[in-house]
Design an enzyme around this catalytic site. Structure first.
Site, short mmCIF file in Angstrom:
data_model
loop_
_atom_site.label_atom_id
_atom_site.label_comp_id
_atom_site.label_asym_id
_atom_site.label_seq_id
_atom_site.Cartn_x
_atom_site.Cartn_y
_atom_site.Cartn_z
N GLU A 286 0.88 -1.16 0.00
CA GLU A 286 0.00 0.00 0.00
C GLU A 286 0.91 1.21 0.00
OE1 GLU A 286 -3.35 -0.17 2.79
OE2 GLU A 286 -2.60 -2.16 3.26
N CYS A 320 -1.23 8.83 3.88
CA CYS A 320 -1.36 8.55 2.46
C CYS A 320 -2.75 8.94 1.99
CB CYS A 320 -1.03 7.10 2.14
SG CYS A 320 -1.83 5.92 3.20
C1 UN1 Z 1 -2.84 6.45 5.80
O1 UN1 Z 1 -3.56 7.32 5.34
O2 UN1 Z 1 -1.58 6.60 5.80
O3 UN1 Z 1 -8.17 6.42 6.23
C2 UN1 Z 1 -3.41 5.20 6.38
C3 UN1 Z 1 -7.42 6.92 7.06
C4 UN1 Z 1 -6.77 6.03 8.09
C5 UN1 Z 1 -5.29 5.88 7.83
C6 UN1 Z 1 -4.88 5.27 6.57
N1 UN1 Z 1 -7.45 4.77 8.17
O4 UN1 Z 1 -7.20 8.10 7.08
#
Ligand code: UN1
Length: 523
Positions: A286, A320
């Protein structure tokens, strides 16, 4: 303990969390004193292991606070960790899947029991706000329970098939692969490490886990939760360290698959490296995102500005899923930007131990330098509607604190609309036609999340049908593009954000750690 405190998710923003804050008021100083600054060894074959180079990691909140002293595992130690995982594999993989499910459920209980200690460690380690830190550990607990329930719902991924003949019985069984390397990022050090580890373990694999070099503290604490739950020695091994340790790990021929969350460059590097082997091995990666939000002329601008502000600046933009670029209809652009700048100006940037702090530091000097480069580029070719500088004075000189920043008037094809920056930095562009705006938002090498604000059904449908991302949100005040939750929003990276076409937090995650086998037995 603490069972009466309300649960914190990223999205239940309206609730009264005063009891949680009171609890943290008392807990945080204690954790700083007793949990930070200690020696944290690696774990190999169930034993503490100090083979490697000792290093100290500092809290991004204040570089004077040592999170702990860790061991960057030597090459020999990495090899021993893989061998320990190989040794543990026959027993772990052959246990009935129900036994693995109940053991992982016990792990969820350990996380529940240590929820606030882990949240506090995470707050000091990443510099995330109280709500983001507690939310992350809540997400972790739900993740384990969700994946365990999926295993159960699918009866261990073992199902009877049709019979070609009366005398013949066939089953389709998903089987584990062997040893998985789990390589995790700094930004959600608990949730993402536990998600990948749980997926691998439930499926029957054993694990060598390498946290981010910044996140060895939660790395060790979460490994302890699995050990306390009764995981057999060697089923989960912890090796700390940086890129070299990760490379040694991935290069080991005993590693059957890799689960990785982090940057696109590193993820694709691992993918290519594993493809050079004599035959294919699974890589569940990911990777980053450049997540656009569309604000149309039919948007509720109060909701839109709240959602964009939270997704752009929560965790200082180091997600992310961060909402890092906005395309707004020209008719409402000024009004939207005005509301967004107002809300951004009200944010408190500082020590996230404090209840009123929404934006903490950025993770390290490299992030601060990246911010300076970005700011210089905006000053040349656009302008800042908010922020634009690194903050100075007092605590701001002890960590790296960037002002939440909104850049406007950049050329439409400017790289800052396309590059993942992992900073509290947002670009805003205007559009006249939503279809073209979505094409622009899609024109990036990523495809993780996207958001829209509109009250118009046709606009909503256009977005849902043409946005190139795995996670789409509409009209959310709690976050334009962030806040996915286990069992609710599946989290699949399209294009350069992922490699398997399946995501975390959803029903197709655990089977990715398995391979299919057909058993035909004549009666
Ligand atoms: C990330 O965004 O790095 O959806 C991971 C979200 C969280 C984190 C995801 N579940 O913002």
């Amino acid at each position: 303990m603490d069972t009466n405190l309300p649960r914190v998710t990223y999205s239940n923003i309206g609730e009264d969390f005063s009891a949680v804050h009171a609890h943290l008021d008392a807990l945080l100083p204690k954790v700083r004193e007793t949990v930070l600054g200690r020696d944290r060894l690696n774990l190999i074959a169930g034993e503490e292991d100090g083979d490697g180079v000792r290093y100290t990691a500092a809290s991004p909140i204040n570089r004077d606070w040592a999170l702990g002293h860790f061991i960057a595992a030597s090459e020999v130690a990495v090899r021993r960790a893989v061998e320990a995982a190989q040794d543990a594999y026959p027993d772990w993989s052959r246990r009935p899947w129900l036994e693995r499910v109940s053991l992982l459920r016990r792990a969820a209980e350990r996380f529940e029991a240590r929820k606030y200690d882990l949240s506090a460690a995470c707050l000091f380690e990443v510099g995330k706000s109280r709500m983001e830190a507690v939310g992350e550990v809540e997400e972790t607990i739900d993740l384990i329970r969700y994946y365990a329930a999926e295993m159960e719902k699918n009866e261990g991924y073992d199902r009877p098939m049709q019979r070609a003949f009366q005398q013949e019985a066939t089953r389709c069984v998903l089987r584990p692969q062997g040893v998985f390397a789990v390589i995790a990022p700094f930004n959600f050090p608990v949730a993402l490490s536990v998600a990948m580890t749980t997926g691998a373990l439930l499926a029957g694999n054993t694990v060598v886990y390498k946290p981010s070099p910044m996140a060895g503290l939660t790395g060790r604490l979460l490994a302890d939760c699995f050990v306390e739950a009764g995981l057999p020695a060697g089923a989960l091994n912890l090796v700390c360290g940086g890129a070299e340790v990760g490379e040694t790990l991935v290069a080991h021929p005993g590693v059957a698959g890799v689960a990785f969350t982090g940057s696109h460059a590193v993820g694709m590097g691992i993918f290519r490296r594993m493809a050079e082997r004599p035959y294919a091995h699974p890589v569940i990666a990911e990777m980053g995102g450049k997540n656009p939000t569309y604000v149309t002329a039919n948007a509720d601008l109060d909701t839109a500005s709240s959602g964009v502000m939270r997704s752009a600046f929560g965790l200082s933009g180091q997600k992310c899923s961060a909402g890092s670029t906005v395309l707004v209809h020209e008719r409402v652009a000024d009004e939207f930007l005005g509301a967004l700048v107002d809300k951004t100006a009200k944010l408190t940037v500082g020590d996230p131990q404090r209840a009123d702090v929404f934006v903490g530091p950025v993770i390290n000097r490299a992030a601060a330098e990246r911010f300076e480069r970005v700011a210089a580029s905006v000053r040349q070719q656009g302008r800042f509607a908010a922020g634009g500088e690194m903050l100075a004075g007092g605590l701001y000189d002890r960590g790296y604190y960037a002002a939440p920043s909104i850049a406007t008037d950049l050329p439409p094809d400017h790289d800052l609309h396309k590059d993942e920056l992992f900073l509290p930095f947002l670009t805003v562009r205007r559009f006249a036609d939503l279809g073209s705006a979505i094409r622009e938002g899609n024109d990036v090498p990523y495809g993780l999340t996207a958001g829209i604000y509109t009250q118009d059904e046709a606009e909503l449908q256009l977005f849902l049908n043409t946005a190139e991302a795995g996670v789409l949100y509409a009209n959310r005040a709690s976050g334009a593009t962030t806040g996915a939750w286990p069992g609710i929003q599946t989290f699949c990276g399209w294009k350069g954000s992922g490699v398997t076409g399946k995501g975390g937090l959803g029903p197709w995650y655990v089977p990715q750690f398995m391979r299919e086998q057909s058993h035909t037995v004549m009666g």
